[in-house]
Design a protein around this motif. Sequence first.
Motif, PDB file in Angstrom:
ATOM      1  N   ALA A  50      15.381  57.366  62.457  1.00  0.00           N
ATOM      2  CA  ALA A  50      14.195  56.800  63.105  1.00  0.00           C
ATOM      3  C   ALA A  50      14.062  57.279  64.550  1.00  0.00           C
ATOM      4  O   ALA A  50      15.058  57.457  65.252  1.00  0.00           O
ATOM      5  N   GLN A  51      12.823  57.451  64.973  1.00  0.00           N
ATOM      6  CA  GLN A  51      12.567  57.783  66.362  1.00  0.00           C
ATOM      7  C   GLN A  51      12.629  56.512  67.207  1.00  0.00           C
ATOM      8  O   GLN A  51      12.290  55.433  66.732  1.00  0.00           O
ATOM      9  N   VAL A  52      13.063  56.675  68.448  1.00  0.00           N
ATOM     10  CA  VAL A  52      13.124  55.558  69.388  1.00  0.00           C
ATOM     11  C   VAL A  52      11.757  55.451  70.054  1.00  0.00           C
ATOM     12  O   VAL A  52      11.316  56.387  70.730  1.00  0.00           O
ATOM     13  N   GLU A  53      11.110  54.338  69.846  1.00  0.00           N
ATOM     14  CA  GLU A  53       9.742  54.150  70.350  1.00  0.00           C
ATOM     15  C   GLU A  53       9.654  54.333  71.863  1.00  0.00           C
ATOM     16  O   GLU A  53       8.718  54.928  72.382  1.00  0.00           O
ATOM     17  N   GLN A  54      10.649  53.816  72.597  1.00  0.00           N
ATOM     18  CA  GLN A  54      10.618  53.851  74.062  1.00  0.00           C
ATOM     19  C   GLN A  54      10.972  55.218  74.645  1.00  0.00           C
ATOM     20  O   GLN A  54      10.780  55.445  75.832  1.00  0.00           O
ATOM     21  N   ARG A  55      11.532  56.105  73.841  1.00  0.00           N
ATOM     22  CA  ARG A  55      11.980  57.414  74.322  1.00  0.00           C
ATOM     23  C   ARG A  55      11.509  58.510  73.372  1.00  0.00           C
ATOM     24  O   ARG A  55      12.177  58.836  72.411  1.00  0.00           O
ATOM     25  N   PRO A  56      10.345  59.094  73.632  1.00  0.00           N
ATOM     26  CA  PRO A  56       9.849  60.165  72.773  1.00  0.00           C
ATOM     27  C   PRO A  56      10.868  61.301  72.649  1.00  0.00           C
ATOM     28  O   PRO A  56      11.494  61.700  73.631  1.00  0.00           O
ATOM     29  N   GLY A  57      11.034  61.786  71.446  1.00  0.00           N
ATOM     30  CA  GLY A  57      11.967  62.884  71.201  1.00  0.00           C
ATOM     31  C   GLY A  57      13.384  62.444  70.924  1.00  0.00           C
ATOM     32  O   GLY A  57      14.233  63.258  70.556  1.00  0.00           O
ATOM     33  N   VAL A  58      13.678  61.153  71.091  1.00  0.00           N
ATOM     34  CA  VAL A  58      15.027  60.634  70.842  1.00  0.00           C
ATOM     35  C   VAL A  58      15.024  59.878  69.518  1.00  0.00           C
ATOM     36  O   VAL A  58      14.098  59.135  69.218  1.00  0.00           O
ATOM     37  N   ARG A  59      16.062  60.097  68.753  1.00  0.00           N
ATOM     38  CA  ARG A  59      16.230  59.410  67.472  1.00  0.00           C
ATOM     39  C   ARG A  59      17.506  58.575  67.532  1.00  0.00           C
ATOM     40  O   ARG A  59      18.381  58.820  68.353  1.00  0.00           O
ATOM     41  N   VAL A  60      17.600  57.595  66.623  1.00  0.00           N
ATOM     42  CA  VAL A  60      18.776  56.730  66.584  1.00  0.00           C
ATOM     43  C   VAL A  60      19.208  56.543  65.140  1.00  0.00           C
ATOM     44  O   VAL A  60      18.385  56.378  64.247  1.00  0.00           O
ATOM     45  N   ILE A  61      20.505  56.603  64.939  1.00  0.00           N
ATOM     46  CA  ILE A  61      21.071  56.385  63.617  1.00  0.00           C
ATOM     47  C   ILE A  61      22.217  55.389  63.748  1.00  0.00           C
ATOM     48  O   ILE A  61      23.076  55.530  64.624  1.00  0.00           O
ATOM     49  N   PRO A  62      22.224  54.354  62.913  1.00  0.00           N
ATOM     50  CA  PRO A  62      23.333  53.400  62.980  1.00  0.00           C
ATOM     51  C   PRO A  62      24.575  53.990  62.305  1.00  0.00           C
ATOM     52  O   PRO A  62      24.469  54.778  61.372  1.00  0.00           O
ATOM     53  N   LEU A  63      25.708  53.619  62.792  1.00  0.00           N
ATOM     54  CA  LEU A  63      26.978  54.011  62.183  1.00  0.00           C
ATOM     55  C   LEU A  63      27.348  52.899  61.206  1.00  0.00           C
ATOM     56  O   LEU A  63      28.085  51.977  61.547  1.00  0.00           O
ATOM     57  N   VAL A  64      26.770  52.978  60.023  1.00  0.00           N
ATOM     58  CA  VAL A  64      26.905  51.913  59.023  1.00  0.00           C
ATOM     59  C   VAL A  64      28.377  51.538  58.835  1.00  0.00           C
ATOM     60  O   VAL A  64      29.246  52.397  58.811  1.00  0.00           O
ATOM     61  N   ARG A  65      28.623  50.233  58.717  1.00  0.00           N
ATOM     62  CA  ARG A  65      29.942  49.600  58.609  1.00  0.00           C
ATOM     63  C   ARG A  65      30.598  49.353  59.963  1.00  0.00           C
ATOM     64  O   ARG A  65      31.580  48.634  60.049  1.00  0.00           O
ATOM     65  N   TYR A  66      30.084  49.983  61.010  1.00  0.00           N
ATOM     66  CA  TYR A  66      30.640  49.808  62.344  1.00  0.00           C
ATOM     67  C   TYR A  66      29.467  49.496  63.287  1.00  0.00           C
ATOM     68  O   TYR A  66      28.382  50.028  63.114  1.00  0.00           O
ATOM     69  N   PRO A  67      29.689  48.685  64.308  1.00  0.00           N
ATOM     70  CA  PRO A  67      28.569  48.223  65.144  1.00  0.00           C
ATOM     71  C   PRO A  67      28.167  49.205  66.252  1.00  0.00           C
ATOM     72  O   PRO A  67      28.103  48.844  67.423  1.00  0.00           O
ATOM     73  N   TYR A  68      27.919  50.446  65.877  1.00  0.00           N
ATOM     74  CA  TYR A  68      27.545  51.451  66.864  1.00  0.00           C
ATOM     75  C   TYR A  68      26.270  52.167  66.440  1.00  0.00           C
ATOM     76  O   TYR A  68      25.978  52.283  65.248  1.00  0.00           O
ATOM     77  N   LYS A  69      25.538  52.638  67.445  1.00  0.00           N
ATOM     78  CA  LYS A  69      24.334  53.423  67.216  1.00  0.00           C
ATOM     79  C   LYS A  69      24.498  54.760  67.940  1.00  0.00           C
ATOM     80  O   LYS A  69      25.016  54.808  69.059  1.00  0.00           O
ATOM     81  N   ILE A  70      24.038  55.819  67.286  1.00  0.00           N
ATOM     82  CA  ILE A  70      24.114  57.156  67.849  1.00  0.00           C
ATOM     83  C   ILE A  70      22.699  57.587  68.226  1.00  0.00           C
ATOM     84  O   ILE A  70      21.803  57.601  67.384  1.00  0.00           O
TER      85      ILE A  70
END
Length: 97
Positions: A50-70
């Motif tokens: 998914a793209q980050v709405e507040q930051r054009p050009g930046v995407r975020v992916i969750p590290l499923v099973r662990y509480p981190y986002k990349i």
Amino acid sequence: MKVVFTDGALRDLDAILAFIASKYPAISIAFEGRLASVMRRLGRWPNSAAQVEQRPGVRVIPLVRYPYKIFYRVTDDAVEILHIHHAARREPWDDMP
């Protein structure tokens, strides 16, 4: 596509790995395996997160099973990892003007 880490992302990762190794050593290997799996995915399908709405050009992916986002961006020749943050923390740009 190659995956590269910014200096900030490497600092984030070093702190996360040190924390996990000191507090939860039993999951260190599994965590690193999951991270490697996500890096392979981003290299193959860089626009899949998914793209980050507040930051054009930046995407975020969750590290499923662990509480981190990349957080990352896709350039012409690489996937650039910008930050790795605990999901409960403020977003990396919240302190930026």
